[in-house]
Design a protein around this motif. Sequence first.
Motif, PDB file in Angstrom:
ATOM      1  N   ALA A  23       0.826  -1.205   0.000  1.00 45.80           N
ATOM      2  CA  ALA A  23       0.000   0.000   0.000  1.00 45.80           C
ATOM      3  C   ALA A  23       0.861   1.257   0.000  1.00 45.80           C
ATOM      4  N   LEU A  24       2.036   1.196   0.612  1.00 42.86           N
ATOM      5  CA  LEU A  24       2.926   2.350   0.659  1.00 42.86           C
ATOM      6  C   LEU A  24       3.770   2.477  -0.600  1.00 42.86           C
ATOM      7  N   THR A  25       4.133   1.339  -1.188  1.00 41.86           N
ATOM      8  CA  THR A  25       5.078   1.327  -2.311  1.00 41.86           C
ATOM      9  C   THR A  25       4.403   1.562  -3.654  1.00 41.86           C
ATOM     10  N   THR A  26       3.182   1.075  -3.824  1.00 38.31           N
ATOM     11  CA  THR A  26       2.525   1.162  -5.132  1.00 38.31           C
ATOM     12  C   THR A  26       2.274   2.607  -5.542  1.00 38.31           C
ATOM     13  N   SER A  27       2.221   2.839  -6.841  1.00 32.91           N
ATOM     14  CA  SER A  27       1.849   4.150  -7.373  1.00 32.91           C
ATOM     15  C   SER A  27       0.352   4.218  -7.681  1.00 32.91           C
ATOM     16  N   ASN A  28      -0.338   3.080  -7.523  1.00 30.25           N
ATOM     17  CA  ASN A  28      -1.775   2.989  -7.805  1.00 30.25           C
ATOM     18  C   ASN A  28      -2.546   3.385  -6.551  1.00 30.25           C
ATOM     19  N   GLU A  29      -3.071   4.595  -6.524  1.00 30.03           N
ATOM     20  CA  GLU A  29      -3.697   5.099  -5.302  1.00 30.03           C
ATOM     21  C   GLU A  29      -4.978   4.353  -4.952  1.00 30.03           C
ATOM     22  N   THR A  30      -5.742   3.921  -5.956  1.00 35.28           N
ATOM     23  CA  THR A  30      -6.964   3.182  -5.631  1.00 35.28           C
ATOM     24  C   THR A  30      -6.639   1.797  -5.086  1.00 35.28           C
ATOM     25  N   LEU A  31      -5.558   1.191  -5.563  1.00 37.47           N
ATOM     26  CA  LEU A  31      -5.120  -0.077  -5.001  1.00 37.47           C
ATOM     27  C   LEU A  31      -4.693   0.111  -3.554  1.00 37.47           C
ATOM     28  N   THR A  64      -4.428  -8.011  -5.931  1.00 37.64           N
ATOM     29  CA  THR A  64      -3.768  -6.838  -6.509  1.00 37.64           C
ATOM     30  C   THR A  64      -4.522  -6.347  -7.742  1.00 37.64           C
ATOM     31  N   ALA A  65      -5.078  -7.278  -8.482  1.00 38.90           N
ATOM     32  CA  ALA A  65      -5.812  -6.916  -9.697  1.00 38.90           C
ATOM     33  C   ALA A  65      -7.210  -6.384  -9.411  1.00 38.90           C
ATOM     34  N   THR A  66      -7.731  -6.620  -8.211  1.00 36.96           N
ATOM     35  CA  THR A  66      -9.132  -6.283  -7.950  1.00 36.96           C
ATOM     36  C   THR A  66      -9.361  -5.273  -6.832  1.00 36.96           C
ATOM     37  N   LEU A  67      -8.426  -5.121  -5.904  1.00 37.62           N
ATOM     38  CA  LEU A  67      -8.670  -4.220  -4.776  1.00 37.62           C
ATOM     39  C   LEU A  67      -8.789  -2.759  -5.191  1.00 37.62           C
ATOM     40  N   GLY A  68      -8.205  -2.396  -6.306  1.00 32.06           N
ATOM     41  CA  GLY A  68      -8.242  -1.006  -6.734  1.00 32.06           C
ATOM     42  C   GLY A  68      -9.378  -0.658  -7.660  1.00 32.06           C
ATOM     43  N   VAL A  69     -10.297  -1.594  -7.912  1.00 38.81           N
ATOM     44  CA  VAL A  69     -11.418  -1.334  -8.835  1.00 38.81           C
ATOM     45  C   VAL A  69     -12.720  -1.534  -8.091  1.00 38.81           C
ATOM     46  N   PRO A  70     -13.859  -1.002  -8.615  1.00 39.50           N
ATOM     47  CA  PRO A  70     -15.167  -1.165  -7.963  1.00 39.50           C
ATOM     48  C   PRO A  70     -15.562  -2.634  -7.821  1.00 39.50           C
ATOM     49  N   GLU A  85     -18.133 -13.830  -4.628  1.00 36.61           N
ATOM     50  CA  GLU A  85     -18.962 -13.065  -3.698  1.00 36.61           C
ATOM     51  C   GLU A  85     -18.435 -13.191  -2.262  1.00 36.61           C
ATOM     52  N   LYS A  86     -17.992 -14.383  -1.921  1.00 32.50           N
ATOM     53  CA  LYS A  86     -17.471 -14.584  -0.562  1.00 32.50           C
ATOM     54  C   LYS A  86     -16.200 -13.764  -0.348  1.00 32.50           C
ATOM     55  N   VAL A  87     -15.313 -13.765  -1.329  1.00 33.67           N
ATOM     56  CA  VAL A  87     -14.081 -12.978  -1.206  1.00 33.67           C
ATOM     57  C   VAL A  87     -14.404 -11.493  -1.167  1.00 33.67           C
ATOM     58  N   LEU A  88     -15.333 -11.050  -2.034  1.00 34.00           N
ATOM     59  CA  LEU A  88     -15.678  -9.626  -2.099  1.00 34.00           C
ATOM     60  C   LEU A  88     -16.316  -9.130  -0.808  1.00 34.00           C
ATOM     61  N   GLU A  89     -16.938 -10.016  -0.083  1.00 32.58           N
ATOM     62  CA  GLU A  89     -17.515  -9.635   1.213  1.00 32.58           C
ATOM     63  C   GLU A  89     -16.439  -9.068   2.140  1.00 32.58           C
ATOM     64  N   TYR A  90     -15.216  -9.589   1.978  1.00 28.40           N
ATOM     65  CA  TYR A  90     -14.108  -9.144   2.837  1.00 28.40           C
ATOM     66  C   TYR A  90     -13.180  -8.153   2.135  1.00 28.40           C
ATOM     67  N   SER A  91     -12.998  -8.308   0.822  1.00 25.25           N
ATOM     68  CA  SER A  91     -12.067  -7.424   0.118  1.00 25.25           C
ATOM     69  C   SER A  91     -12.700  -6.082  -0.240  1.00 25.25           C
ATOM     70  N   HIS A  92     -14.018  -6.059  -0.453  1.00 22.91           N
ATOM     71  CA  HIS A  92     -14.735  -4.834  -0.775  1.00 22.91           C
ATOM     72  C   HIS A  92     -15.918  -4.696   0.187  1.00 22.91           C
ATOM     73  N   PRO A  93     -15.641  -4.434   1.464  1.00 18.27           N
ATOM     74  CA  PRO A  93     -16.707  -4.404   2.470  1.00 18.27           C
ATOM     75  C   PRO A  93     -17.755  -3.341   2.153  1.00 18.27           C
ATOM     76  N   SER A  94     -19.009  -3.694   2.408  1.00 16.53           N
ATOM     77  CA  SER A  94     -20.096  -2.750   2.122  1.00 16.53           C
ATOM     78  C   SER A  94     -20.104  -1.590   3.105  1.00 16.53           C
ATOM     79  N   LYS A  95     -19.638  -1.829   4.309  1.00 16.41           N
ATOM     80  CA  LYS A  95     -19.544  -0.772   5.315  1.00 16.41           C
ATOM     81  C   LYS A  95     -18.112  -0.741   5.859  1.00 16.41           C
ATOM     82  N   PRO A  96     -17.202  -0.148   5.106  1.00 18.09           N
ATOM     83  CA  PRO A  96     -15.805  -0.135   5.551  1.00 18.09           C
ATOM     84  C   PRO A  96     -15.621   0.677   6.835  1.00 18.09           C
TER      85      PRO A  96
END
Length: 845
Positions: free
Chosen positions: A595-603, A637-643, A663-674
Amino acid sequence: MDIRNVLEKLKPVLIIIALFALAFYIRAEAVNLGGVPSDGKDFYTGPDGLPYFSEMDSYYNYRLTMNYINRGILGDTLVNGRAYDLHSYYPPGRPVDYPPLIVYTTAAAYRLLNLFGDFSLREVAFWIGAFIGSLCVIPAYLFVRRVTNDYGGIAAGIIVGLIPTYVAHTYAGFFDTDMFNIVLPLLVFWFFTESILATDIKKKTAYAIASALTILVFSAAWVGYIFYLAVLVAFVAIYLLISRYILREKPVEGYTGKLEWLTHQRELFPLVVLLLTGGILIGVFGGFSNLAGAITGLFSATQIQATAQTTAYPNVYVSVSELQVPQFIAGGKSGLMPGQGTVVGGVGGIMVFIAGLLGVASLLWKYRSPERVPEKTGGSGLKAGKKSKFMKPLKNQGVSDEEKRHRYLLYAVLMAVWLIMSGYAVTKGSRFIPTFAVPLGLSAGIFTGFLVEYLRDSVKTTTSVALVAFIAAVVIALPFSVSVAIKLLAGVIGVGLVYSLRKPEIRAPIMMILVTLAVVAPTVSGAHSMTSSVVPGTDDGMWNSMQWIKKNTSSETVVMSWWDFGHLFAVAADRPVTFDGGSQNTPRAYWIGKALTTSNETLSLGILRMLSSSGDLAYETLDNYTNDSGKTAEILTATLGVPRDEAKNVMVSRYGLTEAQAEKVLEYSHPSKPKPFVLVLSSDMLGKAPWWTYFGTWDFEKKTGSRYGYYPSLGSSKPEVVNNTTVIQTVNTAVDDALVGTIIEKRDNTTNATIAIGNNRTVQRIKPHKLVIIEGNLLVRDEVVDSNAQLSLIVLGSNNQYTTVIMNRELEDSIFTKLFLLGGFNQTSFRFLHQEPGVLLWTAA
């Protein structure tokens, strides 16, 4: 009343008080913050007037102690009857499986002291490490005095009490479990040897039980207590083998039964009592499963370096300095005091190291050689009747020749076994240097005691005494500064010579005192240099930042950063943290680093939201589907920075997950209420960049990462006008005899900057890959200058003062660079919250 007899009886007590006072005084020096300029000390001092703790584990111990005093448990709450810490490793927190002795001891001291005054818990925590750490002089003195004399005991007390690497973890303001790691083992060994030497069965049993009780107490301080039991077992086994099969000592026969035989085995009986009593006590109070775990842990501890990489994720322990294998000897200001990160420097210097090895040899020499009884001499020689009262060799203690030989061999085998086993431990990490330094210091004290006896009996003429005194004084002065050395040489030599000429009968004591001081001087110097150059582990900038979080965020806000300051965050902000010193060896090292090293801010934002909301569940769940942590990291890495919808499509179409799995992974990787979070970025992270970039760029196939670094200027610089050109030069770092810095030139409203590498003779100017120049809040330049260059440069100007940061080109667009160095320029994913000197706080936009 005979004052002399009273003083003679009180002498050991007075010596112990003096030794403790010296050890505590040197540790207390840390409160003066000698490593901080006078005008900056307030910045490193907390609201209570005391300096901040020197390292971050102190804050963890402090928080557990607060919990215990306020709640009666070490954790924040109980989960299924077990203390649980909800501030650490959030979510979900972690159980408090922690040696409780530091908490119990500090809480007891806090309650006791408050019977007599008004003391805060932080005051008690600040000083208790220095107090307990200084107590080790007592058993060290008594242990060595038993086999030599007071000179040897004093030398051992000073050397062991002021082991530089031990003092470095027990001075005032260092509140950690290390305070117990010498005094308790010393008590174990002292009680055990006293049990062996005792002739009365009741005393023998009592000392063995005392040793077992000390082991029980030690087991509540450090799981490594089992190492010392292993040393004792090996010592007794080897001693019995040597005495029975090498020296051919015949065991006494004719016992009526096995019990009578056992009680007459002077070495074996105490060991059996110790192991049985200790095993039962530890099993009852600590759990027999924990005892078994400590035994198996003894063998796994020898594999620290081999197990540095046990999972597909990088292991952050490789970045912990205490787990690195130390150099034997290097650096330092004199040969007697090498660099304290080395083995020789860490134990107290070359003098202590050599004297420690000679201590074992001197015990064997005493074992093989008959006692020398000095004859009375005439003239100015030493008179037998004027022997120093500090000298009480075994022959004057009513000990037979056979018993003397037994003791010398016993101590020789114990010291040798202890040195060998602890020396092997040092090859597994520098954290074991104090463990090795203890037997070395005791052995050095033994050698000193025998040496002064020999000099007393052999060196008799005024000239020879003066020569020994002069050499000793020079050795005493070597580790100190020149001015102090001159004072010591003039004073000590002058006093020694004057008194030896006027009063021949005290010639030998003066000489013996100087020799003893010569042996311990490097240790005293090394310990004092350590405590007189202390800089706390944090400052007002970090503390006030955490206070801002505490006052301006909700209680469910998660504080995030690299792991070093995690324990401080939990105390000062009273907020849960994702990553700290108790959880650094987890996959979070990779994800925070990324998270600190990447240049991809959404990631980067996606990683932080995932960790703050669901912790490890996303990649743990995905691991169940891929059975490959590398593939899991690739998918996230391919999905955390996208909707969320786009991430689901990538998981299913590109990586072959079923819709239910995605869907199970997205429940944790893209939480509905972060969960809300605060990202803490601080100036210390510039120097730590080679580590967090190493973990953040981890290659799961090659099992390695890339280290990238920042090289900020050592200070700010003002412009100078040279030939109608405004020139600004900064020094950023030194490599060997070359300096690395920058040269900034301003002419005709054009500003250029180059990286300079050179020395007093030549300077090579290199164009940066990317050059960023900021004047105040105005971006003056931001462009790629040399596409082939490997280093980039940021120039920051404000109020006619300029600082620069050179960096590897891979970091020029990293999130850390954008948020910390460029103040969030050209990014939209993070929102600035607050700033203190050296600290910036960010959250999700």
